[in-house]
Design a protein around this motif. Structure first.
Motif, PDB file in Angstrom:
ATOM      1  N   LYS A   1       5.248 -41.558   5.947  1.00  0.00           N
ATOM      2  CA  LYS A   1       4.886 -40.365   6.187  1.00  0.00           C
ATOM      3  C   LYS A   1       3.956 -39.628   5.262  1.00  0.00           C
ATOM      4  O   LYS A   1       3.107 -38.924   5.352  1.00  0.00           O
ATOM      5  N   THR A   2       4.601 -39.972   3.952  1.00  0.00           N
ATOM      6  CA  THR A   2       4.053 -39.207   2.753  1.00  0.00           C
ATOM      7  C   THR A   2       2.695 -39.679   2.543  1.00  0.00           C
ATOM      8  O   THR A   2       1.676 -38.927   2.341  1.00  0.00           O
ATOM      9  N   LEU A   3       2.296 -41.167   3.041  1.00  0.00           N
ATOM     10  CA  LEU A   3       1.050 -41.700   2.936  1.00  0.00           C
ATOM     11  C   LEU A   3      -0.067 -41.108   3.859  1.00  0.00           C
ATOM     12  O   LEU A   3      -1.131 -41.751   4.117  1.00  0.00           O
TER      13      LEU A   3
ATOM     14  N   LEU B   1      13.733 -41.008  17.246  1.00  0.00           N
ATOM     15  CA  LEU B   1      14.781 -40.689  16.031  1.00  0.00           C
ATOM     16  C   LEU B   1      14.022 -40.405  14.732  1.00  0.00           C
ATOM     17  O   LEU B   1      14.216 -39.662  13.736  1.00  0.00           O
ATOM     18  N   ILE B   2      12.836 -41.257  14.604  1.00  0.00           N
ATOM     19  CA  ILE B   2      11.761 -41.352  13.485  1.00  0.00           C
ATOM     20  C   ILE B   2      11.054 -39.966  13.168  1.00  0.00           C
ATOM     21  O   ILE B   2      11.060 -39.451  12.183  1.00  0.00           O
ATOM     22  N   SER B   3      11.007 -39.147  14.393  1.00  0.00           N
ATOM     23  CA  SER B   3      10.264 -38.000  13.954  1.00  0.00           C
ATOM     24  C   SER B   3      11.216 -37.199  13.408  1.00  0.00           C
ATOM     25  O   SER B   3      10.803 -35.875  13.033  1.00  0.00           O
ATOM     26  N   LYS B   4      12.515 -37.246  13.615  1.00  0.00           N
ATOM     27  CA  LYS B   4      13.354 -36.167  13.048  1.00  0.00           C
ATOM     28  C   LYS B   4      13.583 -36.554  11.358  1.00  0.00           C
ATOM     29  O   LYS B   4      14.311 -35.661  10.908  1.00  0.00           O
ATOM     30  N   ILE B   5      13.012 -37.467  11.011  1.00  0.00           N
ATOM     31  CA  ILE B   5      13.365 -37.769   9.483  1.00  0.00           C
ATOM     32  C   ILE B   5      12.208 -36.997   8.775  1.00  0.00           C
ATOM     33  O   ILE B   5      11.217 -37.110   8.874  1.00  0.00           O
ATOM     34  N   SER B   6      12.769 -36.342   7.617  1.00  0.00           N
ATOM     35  CA  SER B   6      12.018 -35.425   6.726  1.00  0.00           C
ATOM     36  C   SER B   6      11.413 -36.489   5.687  1.00  0.00           C
ATOM     37  O   SER B   6      12.266 -37.125   5.042  1.00  0.00           O
ATOM     38  N   PRO B   7      10.317 -36.392   5.347  1.00  0.00           N
ATOM     39  CA  PRO B   7       9.624 -37.370   4.279  1.00  0.00           C
ATOM     40  C   PRO B   7      10.463 -36.944   2.876  1.00  0.00           C
ATOM     41  O   PRO B   7      10.758 -37.916   2.027  1.00  0.00           O
ATOM     42  N   VAL B   8      10.604 -35.620   2.405  1.00  0.00           N
ATOM     43  CA  VAL B   8      11.070 -35.465   1.277  1.00  0.00           C
ATOM     44  C   VAL B   8      12.695 -35.930   1.333  1.00  0.00           C
ATOM     45  O   VAL B   8      12.993 -36.501   0.152  1.00  0.00           O
ATOM     46  N   LYS B   9      13.501 -35.897   2.186  1.00  0.00           N
ATOM     47  CA  LYS B   9      14.896 -36.214   2.411  1.00  0.00           C
ATOM     48  C   LYS B   9      14.937 -37.611   2.275  1.00  0.00           C
ATOM     49  O   LYS B   9      15.897 -38.384   1.790  1.00  0.00           O
ATOM     50  N   ALA B  10      13.968 -38.213   3.077  1.00  0.00           N
ATOM     51  CA  ALA B  10      14.139 -39.648   3.257  1.00  0.00           C
ATOM     52  C   ALA B  10      13.709 -40.297   1.992  1.00  0.00           C
ATOM     53  O   ALA B  10      14.330 -41.493   1.709  1.00  0.00           O
ATOM     54  N   ILE B  11      12.909 -39.892   1.080  1.00  0.00           N
ATOM     55  CA  ILE B  11      12.487 -40.443  -0.135  1.00  0.00           C
ATOM     56  C   ILE B  11      13.947 -40.581  -0.997  1.00  0.00           C
ATOM     57  O   ILE B  11      13.887 -41.502  -1.855  1.00  0.00           O
ATOM     58  N   LYS B  12      14.505 -39.355  -1.114  1.00  0.00           N
ATOM     59  CA  LYS B  12      15.685 -39.261  -1.856  1.00  0.00           C
ATOM     60  C   LYS B  12      16.887 -40.138  -1.146  1.00  0.00           C
ATOM     61  O   LYS B  12      17.952 -40.055  -1.805  1.00  0.00           O
TER      62      LYS B  12
END
Length: 409
Positions: free
Chosen positions: A309-311, A396-407
């Motif tokens: 998502k970040t990319l 479920l993927i759309s609920k994942i936040s990029p910032v939280k996911a990387i951490k």
């Protein structure tokens, strides 16, 4: 190559999968798919095989359809076919028809000094299809009827032979009754013994010369009681037959092999319900397992989702990636399931290892139908339905936040 398909293949064939939790999940998913395929293949092939085998036995013995006089009703003593409008030659020229044979039937009693049995004596003519009947023969020969005179040989069932303690070349007295007349006695020689595994036939049907029936029923030398019509395809039994109806006459009617034995038809119809029920249950089990595999893979690769998502990858691209990934995981399960299922079916088809009680199932071994269309449809259908079923949980993927996911760790 599109990004979701390319990336899903990279993940699927990555060496990292061999040392993490997903390895166990992938094995479970593939195993569930393989079991689902094996059970579905066996269910469909044996279910449709049983239906086809029973129909073929009914049809090959008595014809796919019969032409009878409306005066016969449900009597076993056939009435003479009405010749007005009857054109046997035209019937034989219909493309779907493979053969036509004439017959007439009358009831009687076979008796020995100690035993007796009620029978239906089916008189056949020179056009009797002995090659089609050969599959039922255990000993001896099929009736070899001549055009003139009286053929005194009879082919009886194994059941009648056992009940009356008869063997090949034994003589047997048969009594035929006529209204307001003395009983008619005939002495026959047993020239053949057959077995169809269908109780209603084996319990009472005896094959002999048609001229005996003509004499007993006071029929003229050229009169017949009915026609057995055979089709090239057994599935044509239950189809409408307007072309044949044009040439049977107004006072005659068509009766199919399945209509003649409605109790067997009702029993056969149960196969459709059982097949559908088992397939649905297996499909539900496979879908539940595959959805669990997808959810666990999403949770396990939360960091990767955040990075994608970040990319700049969109939710739909990532969803497509994981759906493709899950479907790729299913493929080895499909291949293994088909390999095992088809191997078992081929073994049963050619060696008949699993036996059945013909008194209950009308066949002595489990029949197998290896029609490629349903076999291919099972695998393709599971893949398509599983792919559609994965769409909703993939959100479920759309609920994942990029910032939280990387951490996420």
């Amino acid at each position: 190559m599109k990004f979701p398909l390319y990336f899903s293949r990279k993940i699927a064939f990555s060496k990292d999968n061999k040392n993490n939790l997903s390895r166990v999940i992938i094995v479970i998913g593939r195993l569930s798919v393989a079991i689902g395929i094996i059970v579905s293949l066996i269910t469909i092939s044996t279910g449709y095989g049983s239906k086809k085998a029973i129909k073929e036995r009914l049809a090959d013995f008595n014809g796919h359809i019969n032409v009878k006089s409306t005066r016969s009703n449900s009597s076993y003593n056939t009435s003479v076919l009405d010749n007005n409008g009857l054109n046997i030659k035209k019937i034989t020229e219909i493309p779907e028809v493979s053969g036509v044979q004439k017959y007439a039937t009358v009831t009687g009693i076979m008796r020995t000094e100690k035993d007796f049995a009620g029978i239906i004596f089916k008189g056949v003519g020179t056009d009797f299809d002995s090659l089609r009947f050969k599959k039922f023969l255990l000993e001896g020969i099929a009736p070899k009827v001549t055009e003139k005179g009286y053929y005194n040989g009879v082919t009886i069932s194994q059941k009648l032979a056992a009940d009356l303690h008869l063997k090949l070349h034994d003589s047997i007295v048969t009594v035929f009754s006529k209204a307001d007349q003395q009983p008619i006695y005939r002495n026959f020689e047993v020239v053949g013994i057959y077995k169809t595994d269908i109780k209603m036939i084996d319990d009472q049907m005896v094959l002999g010369g048609i001229n005996h029936v003509r004499k007993i029923q006071d029929m003229k030398p050229d009169e017949i009681g009915g026609l057995d019509i055979f089709f090239k395809n057994v599935n044509d039994i239950d189809k409408p037959h307007p072309e044949i109806e044009k040439f049977i006459g107004y006072k005659n009617f068509i009766e199919t092999a399945t209509e003649k034995y409605p109790q067997i038809t009702d029993w056969i119809s149960i196969f459709d319900v059982n097949i559908a029920l088992i397939i649905v249950i297996m499909l539900i089990v496979v879908i539940i397992n595959i959805i669990m595999v997808l959810l666990i893979l999403i949770i396990e690769r939360t960091n990767s989702i955040g990075l994608l998502k970040t990319l700049g990858a969109t939710n739909s691209q990532i969803r497509a990636t994981f759906i493709n990934y899950t479907l790729i995981i299913m493929v080895p399960g499909l291949v293994f399931g088909n390999a095992v299922g088809l191997t078992l079916l081929f073994i049963q088809r050619f060696f008949g290892i699993i036996k059945l009680n013909p008194a209950n199932y009308y066949v002595s071994t489990v029949p197998v139908d290896l029609d490629p269309l349903p076999i291919i449809s099972i695998s393709v259908g599971i893949l398509i339905i599983s792919g559609l079923a994965l769409i909703i949980p993939s959100y479920l993927i759309s609920k994942i936040s990029p910032v939280k996911a990387i951490k996420y760790n």
